[in-house]
Design a protein around this motif. Structure first.
Motif, mmCIF file in Angstrom:
data_model
loop_
_atom_site.group_PDB
_atom_site.id
_atom_site.type_symbol
_atom_site.label_atom_id
_atom_site.label_comp_id
_atom_site.label_asym_id
_atom_site.label_seq_id
_atom_site.Cartn_x
_atom_site.Cartn_y
_atom_site.Cartn_z
ATOM 1 N N TRP A 42 0.940 -1.287 -0.158
ATOM 2 C CA TRP A 42 -0.027 0.044 0.077
ATOM 3 C C TRP A 42 0.959 1.340 0.158
ATOM 4 O O TRP A 42 0.453 2.238 -0.647
ATOM 5 N N ILE A 46 0.251 3.989 -3.064
ATOM 6 C CA ILE A 46 0.032 5.492 -2.689
ATOM 7 C C ILE A 46 1.088 6.300 -3.098
ATOM 8 O O ILE A 46 0.856 7.191 -3.959
ATOM 9 N N ASP A 47 2.501 5.946 -3.260
ATOM 10 C CA ASP A 47 3.679 6.640 -3.759
ATOM 11 C C ASP A 47 3.339 6.747 -5.187
ATOM 12 O O ASP A 47 3.638 7.762 -5.804
ATOM 13 N N LEU A 49 0.680 6.325 -7.098
ATOM 14 C CA LEU A 49 -0.532 7.114 -7.452
ATOM 15 C C LEU A 49 -0.102 8.633 -7.389
ATOM 16 O O LEU A 49 -0.467 9.218 -8.602
ATOM 17 N N LEU A 50 0.742 9.216 -6.456
ATOM 18 C CA LEU A 50 0.857 10.538 -6.164
ATOM 19 C C LEU A 50 2.152 10.718 -7.528
ATOM 20 O O LEU A 50 2.057 11.929 -7.977
#
Length: 236
Positions: A42, A46-47, A49-50
């Motif tokens: 996860w 998240i990394d 996606l950003l």
């Protein structure tokens, strides 16, 4: 599990915390490992996606500047000496090759062709490094996606073995004897699937995003090569 404990089995006895606390140490190790793998995956999700969102926003802005009609030299100078994004680095590299070739003189078609080849090689090198950079973390997602179900299945098999051991020791086939152990075993599989499914989906999405981003860089490199060829034609 002793008879007294069996008699007091309630819905709370099958909560996630209760299942974990009652589990065998091997099953606990499997659960903890899968939980850590899920956390790491996860973090990567998240990394990425950003990162992809930021890269595409920056690429949109830079492409708008290039298509605004301003000179490429002005845009490259505005980007600074060491831009972090790949597109301005590609532009600066192409213009650097152009200036060096022009300083040495472009007196023949062969020299012009060599200039285009050098620019292509420089662009390919930048694209390869940038693609490798945006794909960081994807191997971890692939490992979690493929290995987690099997690790969870190992915990399930171990838990089922414990359930049969309880039957043999107590010589009792009552469901209350084996239900807790079976629940603990299945919980390990559930954690494995919970770790694997998001990692699998994210791996496929980010692999596709990385491919599209690499294609975007390649398209920009082709545009730069066309712009340099146009300049060469104008000089001719």
């Amino acid at each position: 599990m002793d008879p007294a404990a069996q008699a007091t089995l309630t819905a709370e006895s099958f909560s996630f915390i209760s299942l974990f606390l009652r589990a065998d140490w091997v099953v606990k190790a499997v659960m903890i490992g899968l939980g850590l793998a899920s956390l790491f995956s996860w973090a990567v999700i998240i990394d990425r996606l950003l990162r992809f969102a930021a890269l595409n926003r920056q690429a949109d802005r830079f492409e708008d500047e290039v298509s605004s009609g301003r000179s490429l030299e002005d845009i490259a100078q505005q980007a600074g000496e060491r831009p972090r994004h790949a597109l301005p680095r590609m532009l600066q590299a192409a213009l650097r090759e152009w200036r060096e070739a022009r300083a040495k003189g472009l007196s023949s078609d062969t020299q012009s062709a060599l200039l285009i080849q050098r620019i292509d090689r420089v662009m390919d090198s930048i694209i390869a490094r940038e693609t490798a950079r945006v794909e960081e973390g994807l191997p971890l997602l692939a490992i979690v996606a493929t290995a987690s179900p099997f690790i969870g299945l190992f915990g399930t098999v171990w838990g089922i073995m414990n359930a049969f051991q309880e039957i043999a020791i107590q010589q009792n086939t009552n469901l209350t004897v084996v239900a807790p152990a079976i629940a603990e075993a299945l919980f390990a599989t559930a954690i494995g699937l919970a770790a694997a499914i998001p990692a699998y989906i994210a791996y496929n999405k980010f692999s596709s995003d990385a491919g599209r981003y690499a294609g975007r860089l390649e398209g920009f490199a082709d545009d730069l090569a066309t712009a340099i060829q146009r300049r060469l034609a104008e000089r001719g």
